[in-house]
Every structure is written in C-alpha cells, then in structure tokens.
Design a protein around this motif. Structure first.
Motif, PDB file in Angstrom:
ATOM      1  N   GLN A   1      30.183  55.944  36.566  1.00 20.29           N
ATOM      2  CA  GLN A   1      30.692  54.580  36.510  1.00 20.29           C
ATOM      3  C   GLN A   1      31.492  54.324  35.246  1.00 20.29           C
ATOM      4  O   GLN A   1      32.451  53.544  35.238  1.00 20.29           O
ATOM      5  CB  GLN A   1      29.521  53.599  36.601  1.00 20.29           C
ATOM      6  CG  GLN A   1      28.737  53.684  37.892  1.00 20.29           C
ATOM      7  CD  GLN A   1      29.626  53.569  39.110  1.00 20.29           C
ATOM      8  OE1 GLN A   1      30.354  52.585  39.279  1.00 20.29           O
ATOM      9  NE2 GLN A   1      29.598  54.581  39.965  1.00 20.29           N
ATOM     10  N   ALA A   2      31.104  54.975  34.148  1.00 21.63           N
ATOM     11  CA  ALA A   2      31.753  54.735  32.859  1.00 21.63           C
ATOM     12  C   ALA A   2      33.130  55.377  32.757  1.00 21.63           C
ATOM     13  O   ALA A   2      33.849  55.129  31.783  1.00 21.63           O
ATOM     14  CB  ALA A   2      30.868  55.237  31.718  1.00 21.63           C
ATOM     15  N   THR A   3      33.525  56.199  33.736  1.00 23.71           N
ATOM     16  CA  THR A   3      34.886  56.747  33.721  1.00 23.71           C
ATOM     17  C   THR A   3      35.928  55.658  33.931  1.00 23.71           C
ATOM     18  O   THR A   3      37.085  55.823  33.534  1.00 23.71           O
ATOM     19  CB  THR A   3      35.065  57.804  34.824  1.00 23.71           C
ATOM     20  OG1 THR A   3      34.856  57.189  36.108  1.00 23.71           O
ATOM     21  CG2 THR A   3      34.113  58.975  34.642  1.00 23.71           C
ATOM     22  N   GLY A   4      35.538  54.560  34.561  1.00 25.42           N
ATOM     23  CA  GLY A   4      36.481  53.482  34.854  1.00 25.42           C
ATOM     24  C   GLY A   4      37.068  53.537  36.241  1.00 25.42           C
ATOM     25  O   GLY A   4      37.749  52.604  36.672  1.00 25.42           O
ATOM     26  N   ALA A   5      36.799  54.616  36.985  1.00 22.40           N
ATOM     27  CA  ALA A   5      37.425  54.789  38.291  1.00 22.40           C
ATOM     28  C   ALA A   5      36.891  53.800  39.324  1.00 22.40           C
ATOM     29  O   ALA A   5      37.651  53.279  40.150  1.00 22.40           O
ATOM     30  CB  ALA A   5      37.209  56.220  38.789  1.00 22.40           C
ATOM     31  N   THR A   6      35.583  53.534  39.304  1.00 19.86           N
ATOM     32  CA  THR A   6      35.027  52.608  40.290  1.00 19.86           C
ATOM     33  C   THR A   6      35.512  51.191  40.037  1.00 19.86           C
ATOM     34  O   THR A   6      35.805  50.445  40.979  1.00 19.86           O
ATOM     35  CB  THR A   6      33.488  52.663  40.255  1.00 19.86           C
ATOM     36  OG1 THR A   6      33.067  53.999  40.521  1.00 19.86           O
ATOM     37  CG2 THR A   6      32.898  51.739  41.299  1.00 19.86           C
ATOM     38  N   ALA A   7      35.597  50.793  38.770  1.00 21.53           N
ATOM     39  CA  ALA A   7      36.142  49.473  38.454  1.00 21.53           C
ATOM     40  C   ALA A   7      37.578  49.350  38.958  1.00 21.53           C
ATOM     41  O   ALA A   7      37.999  48.292  39.443  1.00 21.53           O
ATOM     42  CB  ALA A   7      36.085  49.235  36.945  1.00 21.53           C
ATOM     43  N   PHE A   8      38.323  50.453  38.873  1.00 20.77           N
ATOM     44  CA  PHE A   8      39.701  50.442  39.379  1.00 20.77           C
ATOM     45  C   PHE A   8      39.709  50.312  40.896  1.00 20.77           C
ATOM     46  O   PHE A   8      40.596  49.671  41.471  1.00 20.77           O
ATOM     47  CB  PHE A   8      40.435  51.719  38.953  1.00 20.77           C
ATOM     48  CG  PHE A   8      41.901  51.501  38.714  1.00 20.77           C
ATOM     49  CD1 PHE A   8      42.761  51.232  39.754  1.00 20.77           C
ATOM     50  CD2 PHE A   8      42.420  51.555  37.430  1.00 20.77           C
ATOM     51  CE1 PHE A   8      44.114  51.022  39.540  1.00 20.77           C
ATOM     52  CE2 PHE A   8      43.767  51.341  37.196  1.00 20.77           C
ATOM     53  CZ  PHE A   8      44.619  51.071  38.255  1.00 20.77           C
ATOM     54  N   ALA A   9      38.730  50.915  41.559  1.00 22.52           N
ATOM     55  CA  ALA A   9      38.660  50.805  43.011  1.00 22.52           C
ATOM     56  C   ALA A   9      38.443  49.360  43.441  1.00 22.52           C
ATOM     57  O   ALA A   9      39.026  48.894  44.428  1.00 22.52           O
ATOM     58  CB  ALA A   9      37.523  51.687  43.543  1.00 22.52           C
ATOM     59  N   TYR A  10      37.607  48.632  42.709  1.00 22.71           N
ATOM     60  CA  TYR A  10      37.330  47.234  43.049  1.00 22.71           C
ATOM     61  C   TYR A  10      38.502  46.315  42.706  1.00 22.71           C
ATOM     62  O   TYR A  10      38.823  45.398  43.458  1.00 22.71           O
ATOM     63  CB  TYR A  10      36.092  46.740  42.302  1.00 22.71           C
ATOM     64  CG  TYR A  10      34.784  47.263  42.839  1.00 22.71           C
ATOM     65  CD1 TYR A  10      34.407  47.018  44.154  1.00 22.71           C
ATOM     66  CD2 TYR A  10      33.921  47.994  42.030  1.00 22.71           C
ATOM     67  CE1 TYR A  10      33.204  47.500  44.647  1.00 22.71           C
ATOM     68  CE2 TYR A  10      32.716  48.468  42.513  1.00 22.71           C
ATOM     69  CZ  TYR A  10      32.356  48.219  43.827  1.00 22.71           C
ATOM     70  OH  TYR A  10      31.172  48.687  44.318  1.00 22.71           O
ATOM     71  N   TYR A  11      39.089  46.568  41.553  1.00 25.68           N
ATOM     72  CA  TYR A  11      40.091  45.622  41.032  1.00 25.68           C
ATOM     73  C   TYR A  11      41.472  46.265  40.892  1.00 25.68           C
ATOM     74  O   TYR A  11      42.211  45.968  39.961  1.00 25.68           O
ATOM     75  CB  TYR A  11      39.624  45.084  39.672  1.00 25.68           C
ATOM     76  CG  TYR A  11      38.312  44.349  39.732  1.00 25.68           C
ATOM     77  CD1 TYR A  11      38.217  43.091  40.324  1.00 25.68           C
ATOM     78  CD2 TYR A  11      37.143  44.911  39.204  1.00 25.68           C
ATOM     79  CE1 TYR A  11      37.006  42.411  40.382  1.00 25.68           C
ATOM     80  CE2 TYR A  11      35.932  44.236  39.247  1.00 25.68           C
ATOM     81  CZ  TYR A  11      35.871  42.991  39.847  1.00 25.68           C
ATOM     82  OH  TYR A  11      34.679  42.318  39.908  1.00 25.68           O
TER      83      TYR A  11
END
Length: 506
Positions: free
Chosen positions: A285-295
């Motif tokens: 999660q801390a890679t930032g990829a999942t946050a990018f998927a959401y937003y």
C-alpha cells in the motif's frame, strides 16, 4: 500453452487446465476488488453523482475520502471475521458467502436513494464481502495449486485486479461520453455492474472442489484425496506422494501444537511470519499504486490540469498499461525469477519514477489553461513507467508470497493478519490521499518515492526466498531428517492406537 507447460512441469494437461480454471474463478475476487477500486474515483468526479447525493465543491474532498475509506474499514473488519468462518466451513463456501454479502452492499450503492448515509452503508457492507474474499482467495489458491505454477496462479489475483481496474476506467470514460452530465445512469451503470462480477464469483465456486489441505486438516481424508485427484487430474505416484506429504505436514503441526491459541501468532517463528506478512502488505500500500488506482482522475488533474474528460481518458490508458504489464509478469516472470530480487528492484525503480515526477511538478506545475506541455507528457510517462514496475513486483507478488509463509495450523489467522494490514493501510491512504493531493501537491509523489526506497531496503534485508519450494519446505515442517522421523513416529503411533484413519490411495 497449457500443453506446453504441462510437458515441462510433469503435470497432466487436464490438471494444468483445472489449476488455471481454479485460479481464474477464485480470482474474480481480485477483479471485483480492482473494478470497485477503479470506478469510485471516476464516479466521484461526475456531476450527476454530486447532484443526486446533494453536495457541492466544498464537500468533495470529504465525500471522496469517506466513500473510498469506509469500504476499506469494512474490509479490515472482515479479515478477522472471516477466519472462524473459513476455519469451520472451508474455503469454497466462505468465498461464496463473501460474494453474496458484497451483492447486498452493491445493491444499496446502486439505488438512487439521494442519501449519502445509505451510500456509505452500502460501501461498508460491500467492503465486508470484499475483505473476506481477499483473505480466503489467496489461501485457497496456494493450498490447491501445484508448486510448479503456484506463484503464477497466485499472481492471477493481481492480474484480475488490474483487469478489473482497466474495465472500470473505460466504463467510466464510456458513460461520460454517452450520457449527459446530469443523467443518473452515468454513475449507476458502472456501480451496478459490480453485481454481475460478484454473481460470477459466487456461482463459479460451484464448479470447484473444496481445498484438499483444509479437508485434511479437519480429518476428512477421503474427500481430501478426491479433491487432490480432481485438481491434478491424476492419481499416480507423484500425486500419492504429494498427498502423503500433505497429510504428514498437517499431522505433524497438529501434534506439535495441539490446542491452538491466538497467542501462538506472536511466539517464536510465528511472530516473525506474522510481522513479515503484515509488513509485506503494508509495503504494497505504501508504494502509492493503490491510492493512484482509487484517485487516478484526481492525480492526472494535478499533473496536466483539467480539460474535458482528459483525466478519465488518461486514467483509462493507465489501466490498460497495468493489464499489459501484469499479464507479461504472470505469463513469463512469476515463477522464473526469485521473489526477493523482483521486489527489491521493483521498489527502487518505482522510487526513481515517483521522485522524478515530484521534481518535474515542482519546477513545472500544470498550467491553468490545461494545455499539453512537455513537462505534462514527462510526468504521464513517468507514472506509466511506475505502474509497469509495480505490476512486475509489488502488485502481484505479495499475494502468493504471504500465502506461502504460514504452516497449515496458523494459515487462516496468519493470512488474515497480513491481509488485514493491507486493508488497514488501504483505509489510511485512501482516507488521506484526497487531502494529500489538495494540500501537498507535488510533495505527494515525493512522499511515495521515499516510502519506495524504504520498501526496497526491507525487501532486500528482511525477506527470504520462497520461489520453487513446497509449503512444507518453506515452513520447515518436514524438510529436516528429525522432522521426517517425528512424522513417521507419530503416524505409527496413531495407526496403532486407531485414532487416525488411514488414507486409502487408490
């Protein structure tokens, strides 16, 4: 392709096909996860959604944060609630139950209630189903697939996740092109399609047999043998040996720690496994990829400005690249290169991309006119390279890696703790990302880059290699001569006392 791999791994063609079929069916849970992750970011930018749920620009950040993060909260709770369910009733019916629960939540979300509270409740209920399936799916997959292709099929979860994101991005973009901005169908169609994917997951479970390992653990040895014969499509000497190894491993663990207590999770080697599983999913999660998927749309607005539906189109292309990268990884890399090396190199490459993006945005912010600029093109290219690296490393590998860490005795709670960490930090980052984008701007990418450097160090210095090993070898159940002697002694004792039924392998 199945025939080629079967000839090179010693598996039967039908066994290979059944293993792939099992992976595809259970990993519809990953597709559902990805589809839900992808649609919400686009839906939250739609005028019709804002009108139907009666909020304006002042509330956008709060609504975005809650609409995403509340589902992660439900998923976090489900990671622990699903453990006693799958322990008692098995993997197959636990996944089917999760699909049904998700359908209830998705139905509430789809209804145009004009109530944000009702939408939030639907998100929490859907999160319960999503979180539960995310625990049981990798567990079921690792227990049923042969060691030769376990990493590849375990990576199906991430492949289906990326395919779900890809599908959701293009559906968001398609409805934006074909419906007026005030038409409620613009958001109800992408949200309502979740019911189709969850239904396919639930119905697909009726085509599979229960986990042979779970059946062995609960003493249903004949059913376990039938399940193993079915998934391997073979009952020859190799499969008999695999069954015997499985029985020996489960039996040894049962005798070694009879009367399981939850405190075992923080004792000795189990503590190391538990902390590793938690850290691996936290790092994902801390890679930032999942946050990018959401937003995704919100990130692309930050990089290139806002002009029409360009943010949705760039996000859709982002999804297509994710699918292509993850497909190449699953087909050609998953079981050919060591897990530790890939995770380390992937994190370093992602760090370089994120830090470079931050530097470009710091010196060349997106113009207010939303014109295409060289710096905008550069940041888009860097993010696309970032997502390629993610889907060759930290995207697909944590799922099979964590499912390989635990012995049968603590596999359910162990994977539950690991996946709970994934959902916990999914919740943390999905809650905070809208505020990060609004208040930090280019600093958001710098933060992800620093995290990625730390993740690379963790992968290199902490993680151990599991590629190409059986679950018993990984957990040191029967790899040592003393362990084998112990197993033989315990089996002989049980047969003489009549407590343990022998498995008749025909």
């Amino acid at each position: 392709m199945a025939g080629f791999f079967a000839s090179t791994t010693g598996m039967t063609r039908m066994g290979m096909l059944r293993a792939y079929w099992l992976g595809m069916v259970v990993c519809i849970g990953g597709f559902l996860f990805g589809y839900d992750s992808g649609i919400i970011g686009g839906v939250l930018t739609m005028t019709s959604f804002e009108n139907d749920f009666r909020y304006g620009a002042a509330d956008r950040t709060t609504v975005s944060s809650l609409a995403v993060s509340l589902q992660q909260l439900g998923a976090f709770v489900a990671c622990f609630a699903i453990w006693p369910v799958t322990h008692r009733f098995g993997r197959k019916w636990a996944i089917a139950t999760c699909a049904f629960i998700f359908c209830i939540g998705a139905a509430i979300e789809t209804g145009n209630t004009h109530s944000r509270a009702a939408f939030y409740v639907g998100r929490v209920i859907a999160g319960l189903g999503l979180g539960g399936s995310s625990v049981v799916v990798p567990m079921f997959s690792s227990e049923m697939t042969p060691r030769q292709i376990r990493g590849q099929i375990g990576s199906f979860y991430q492949l289906m996740y990326t395919l779900g994101i890809f599908t959701s991005y293009w559906i968001d973009w398609g409805v934006a092109q074909n419906y007026t901005k005030n038409d409620s169908r613009m958001w109800q169609i992408p949200v309502g399609l979740q019911l189709l994917w969850a239904g396919l997951l639930g119905l697909g479970m009726f085509t599979l047999k229960e986990s042979a390992r779970w059946l062995t653990a609960v003493g249903r040895h004949e059913e376990a043998w039938e399940s193993l014969k079915w998934i391997r499509a073979d009952d020859g000497p190799l499969i008999q040996a695999e069954m015997e190894e499985m029985c020996a491993g489960v039996e040894m663990e049962a005798h070694a720690r009879e009367g399981f207590r939850i405190t075992e999770m923080i004792q000795g080697d189990n503590l190391r496994r538990t902390l590793t599983a938690s850290a691996v999913f936290t790092a994902q999660q801390a890679t930032g990829a999942t946050a990018f998927a959401y937003y995704g749309p919100q990130y692309f607005k930050l990089m290139v400005g806002n002009k029409g539906n360009s943010d949705l189109l760039l996000t859709a292309i982002f999804g297509a690249i994710k699918v292509a990268a993850c497909s190449l990884f699953v087909l050609f890399v998953a079981d050919t290169v060591g897990r530790r090396n890939i995770l380390t190199c992937g994190a370093l490459f992602m760090a370089a991309c994120q830090i470079s993006t931050a530097a470009v945005l710091r010196s060349h912010p997106a113009p207010a006119s939303a014109q295409v600029t060289p710096s905008g093109i550069a940041t888009i290219a860097l993010i696309y390279l970032f997502v390629i690296a993610y889907n060759f490393s930290w995207g697909p590998l944590p799922w099979p890696y964590v499912s390989e860490l635990f012995p049968t005795r603590i596999r359910e709670p162990g994977i539950a703790v690991g996946v709970a960490s994934q959902w916990l930090f999914n919740f943390v980052f999905s809650l905070s990302t809208p505020y990060m984008i609004t208040n930090m701007g280019w600093g958001t990418f710098l933060l992800w880059g620093v995290f990625d450097i730390c993740i690379a160090a963790f992968a290199w210095f902490v993680l151990t290699e599991t590629q190409g090993k059986s679950l018993e070898e990984i957990t040191n159940v029967s790899s040592s001569p003393s362990g084998k002697a112990f197993i033989e002694e315990e089996y002989e004792h049980e047969r003489r006392s009549g407590k343990t039924p022998e498995v008749e392998i025909k």
